[in-house]
Write an enzyme that holds these catalytic residues in place. Sequence first.
Site: not given
Ligand code: GLA
Length: 433
Positions: A48, A79, A148, A190, A202
């Site tokens: 990405d 939470s 995780a 983030e 994500d």
């Molecule tokens: C994590 C990061 C994503 C991506 C993946 C690897 O999940 O948050 O942005 O880079 O690793 O594909």
Amino acid sequence: MKPDFIPAYDPQEGALRARELFEETFAAKPEGVWRAPGRVNVIGEHTDYNGGKALPLALPHAIYVALRVREDDQLKIISEDFPQLSVHSLLELAKNYPASGPGAFVGGVILGLKQVLEDNGHPEKAQALAQKVPGLEVAIASSVPLSAGLSSSAALECAIAVGIDDLASLGLAGSFEGRKLLVEAGKVAENRYVGAPTGGLDQSASMLCEQDRVLELDCATWQTRSHPFDLPALGLSLLVIDTCTSHDLADGQYGARRAACEEAAQVLGVKELGELIPKDITPSDNLTDLEAADYPPSWVQSQLDKLEDTEQVSRVRHVLTEIARCQRLCELLEAGADLDQWRELLDASHESLRRDYEVTCKELDVAVEAARGAGAYGARMTGGGFGGCAIALVRSDQLEATADAILDAFTKAGFNQPRFLSALPSAAAGRVE
Ligand code: GLA
């Protein structure tokens, strides 16, 4: 010992849990409850932030947030997983970041969305957000295992994003273009406020995926296309294995991989490595047999020959072949289910991440080996790596037996006991009640 499967809450149950926690904590009713899913990435890993492609699906496991606006600048967050109330000041976060704790995620999305709206020609919406959501009370219930590698952070960001979109009546979640702005807000949260240099996969998955489908995400243009992935119709299940080993994307390793790619791109004279992918990848390009003499394909090798740094060579070999593998799997999905080819691509992706990108760990490798040994149609780590989760495509009637075999292998190796999820592609973030 029996394998431990983590159930997903159904939306009503998730909403009820978040609402009850809210009412107990704040002695008031929330203004609504919103849900955002975690994700697994089927293929296209560490592509990405290189302007490449990825192929995520949204998990049925999701984060639920019950929200109420505050008149002051406080963020009060409770939470199920961290039962102590955490209190932050939004104005303070705007001045001092990156910060830690849940306030960085929640406040980061509010500040991030305001910024994104200003940058994209919506100053009136940015103003409405600042006026209508000065502070927030938040109660979180989650069936996404935390830390995780299943994007619990992005799920929290996206649940907050769709929530504040409604609370400030911005109307962004109702359109694809609006949703992309919410994705962007999660990325800013983030990258800037939490301080993890992740790439947007994500948040895009949580905000844009569709039920029963996988999302082809082109991270150069942020265009998407969804492909059929109706596993039950094929008698298949996607087993997710949580290795229960720590996984932290803000600890420098992830950033180091990203930096190596950016340096290599500079040497190769492109802005992002994804620009080096040819329009047509021919079926004869070897993308799966890493030991063969014709691996990687010549269009990859010709770029590697221009690099002197051996670390950059391995990282670029992974990135370019992985983008091509993702592209090939997308083409295969449109053509029907060729399970042998799916298997080759998934397995090769893991080997490339292990050998060339060096982001697997012994638990991930053992999980993948054991799944393959039990007859999986391909198995690989998923997400950022350095711990976290692996996936295995298995026949539905072999789901338990595969989990058993992995549990066995972990016990023999003396690892922590793994946990399992079954990943049916689910719906994107939205309001529940
Ligand atoms: C994590 C990061 C994503 C991506 C993946 C690897 O999940 O948050 O942005 O880079 O690793 O594909």
